[in-house]
Design a protein around this motif. Sequence first.
Motif, PDB file in Angstrom:
ATOM      1  N   THR A   1       1.433   2.188  12.896  1.00 41.08           N
ATOM      2  CA  THR A   1       1.796   1.990  11.617  1.00 41.08           C
ATOM      3  C   THR A   1       3.109   1.639  11.212  1.00 41.08           C
ATOM      4  OG1 THR A   1      -0.013   3.908  10.861  1.00 41.08           O
ATOM      5  CG2 THR A   1       1.767   3.375   9.273  1.00 41.08           C
ATOM      6  N   GLU A  21      -1.410  -1.171  -4.242  1.00 34.18           N
ATOM      7  CA  GLU A  21      -2.786  -0.606  -3.846  1.00 34.18           C
ATOM      8  C   GLU A  21      -2.302   1.091  -3.766  1.00 34.18           C
ATOM      9  OE1 GLU A  21      -4.211  -1.121   0.113  1.00 34.18           O
ATOM     10  OE2 GLU A  21      -6.224  -0.205  -0.542  1.00 34.18           O
ATOM     11  N   LYS A  47      -7.547   7.318   9.870  1.00 40.52           N
ATOM     12  CA  LYS A  47      -6.822   6.272  10.592  1.00 40.52           C
ATOM     13  C   LYS A  47      -5.646   5.591   9.612  1.00 40.52           C
ATOM     14  CE  LYS A  47      -5.643   3.389  13.934  1.00 40.52           C
ATOM     15  NZ  LYS A  47      -4.305   3.407  13.563  1.00 40.52           N
ATOM     16  N   LEU A  48      -4.696   5.692   9.422  1.00 39.63           N
ATOM     17  CA  LEU A  48      -3.602   5.096   8.370  1.00 39.63           C
ATOM     18  C   LEU A  48      -3.495   3.658   8.725  1.00 39.63           C
ATOM     19  CD1 LEU A  48      -0.866   7.809   8.781  1.00 39.63           C
ATOM     20  CD2 LEU A  48      -2.407   7.300   6.956  1.00 39.63           C
ATOM     21  N   PRO A  49      -3.342   2.845   7.450  1.00 36.93           N
ATOM     22  CA  PRO A  49      -3.213   1.446   7.535  1.00 36.93           C
ATOM     23  C   PRO A  49      -1.871   0.905   8.712  1.00 36.93           C
ATOM     24  CG  PRO A  49      -2.822   1.961   5.544  1.00 36.93           C
ATOM     25  CD  PRO A  49      -3.161   3.354   6.142  1.00 36.93           C
ATOM     26  N   LYS A  50      -2.100  -0.277   8.866  1.00 35.86           N
ATOM     27  CA  LYS A  50      -1.033  -0.752   9.899  1.00 35.86           C
ATOM     28  C   LYS A  50       0.353  -1.001   9.034  1.00 35.86           C
ATOM     29  CE  LYS A  50      -3.458  -3.233  13.227  1.00 35.86           C
ATOM     30  NZ  LYS A  50      -3.933  -1.817  13.841  1.00 35.86           N
ATOM     31  N   SER A  51       0.344  -1.052   7.512  1.00 37.20           N
ATOM     32  CA  SER A  51       1.474  -1.159   6.842  1.00 37.20           C
ATOM     33  C   SER A  51       1.370  -0.455   5.503  1.00 37.20           C
ATOM     34  CB  SER A  51       1.901  -2.760   6.539  1.00 37.20           C
ATOM     35  OG  SER A  51       2.992  -2.951   5.638  1.00 37.20           O
ATOM     36  N   ALA A  52       2.100   0.561   5.427  1.00 38.76           N
ATOM     37  CA  ALA A  52       2.227   1.430   4.213  1.00 38.76           C
ATOM     38  C   ALA A  52       3.251   2.129   4.025  1.00 38.76           C
ATOM     39  CB  ALA A  52       0.899   2.366   4.289  1.00 38.76           C
ATOM     40  N   THR A  68       0.747  -1.234  -0.056  1.00 35.77           N
ATOM     41  CA  THR A  68      -0.158   0.178  -0.028  1.00 35.77           C
ATOM     42  C   THR A  68       0.805   1.187   0.032  1.00 35.77           C
ATOM     43  OG1 THR A  68      -1.834  -1.215   1.190  1.00 35.77           O
ATOM     44  CG2 THR A  68      -1.861   1.202   1.293  1.00 35.77           C
ATOM     45  N   GLU A 124      -0.588   7.879  16.655  1.00 34.30           N
ATOM     46  CA  GLU A 124      -0.684   6.327  15.919  1.00 34.30           C
ATOM     47  C   GLU A 124       0.268   5.540  15.772  1.00 34.30           C
ATOM     48  OE1 GLU A 124      -2.805   6.893  12.148  1.00 34.30           O
ATOM     49  OE2 GLU A 124      -4.105   8.434  12.860  1.00 34.30           O
TER      50      GLU A 124
END
Length: 182
Positions: free
Chosen positions: A145, A79, A116-121, A56, A142
């Motif tokens: 991440t 993505e 809210k940012l995704p866990k891995s990006a 991502t 947060e």
Amino acid sequence: MLVTDNLWLVPCLLIFLFIACSIIYSSLRLGISPMPSSKKAYLAMLALADEANINTIIDLGSGWGNFIIAMAQKAPAKEIIGYELSILPWLYTKALIKFYRINNITLYRQDFYQVKLPKSAVLVCYLYPQAMQKLAEKLTLENDTSGFLISNNFALPSWQVCKMIRLDDFYNSPIYLYRLAK
Ligand SMILES: C[S@@+](CC[C@H](N)C(=O)[O-])C[C@H]1O[C@@H](n2cnc3c(N)ncnc32)[C@H](O)[C@@H]1O
């Protein structure tokens, strides 16, 4: 020459005024104009984002879409997500996505600080010092991440740089890479 000969100028002028006012208003509100990264900068960011081997990729303030479109075309299996609040750059990017029939981009007209940012990006940005300070606070809060942050020109205050590239341009502009660890 009759005044009526030049009537077509009126809608052109109104459209121009609307575009100029919309861009000026958004730039004042957000603290930055939708100026795109230079070609050298976005090529360096594309290479770093691709190397990261994370699925991502998120452009925090995607402007006219230069980075997200190039990234989506370079890595069709990834993505790609863009956040852009300024209406005209957002609409223009939407049109480009349709025109090029790109199906791996999701473009949101949303404030990325509120998301809210995704866990891995891999996060990518080209902002300005106060925005980088706000982003550093968000990332510290947060802290779930993981991944990377690539920033064109502006450092992330209080964060340890993992890699810095100097572009071969007039200012030797820096591109910063940070590791976001859990
Ligand atoms: C300098 S442009 C960078 C465009 C693109 N990332 C690039 O590198 O070519 C910064 C963009 O961030 C957008 N922006 C600034 N703050 C934002 C926010 N909080 N949420 C969404 N977009 C934002 C601005 O509207 C502007 O288009």
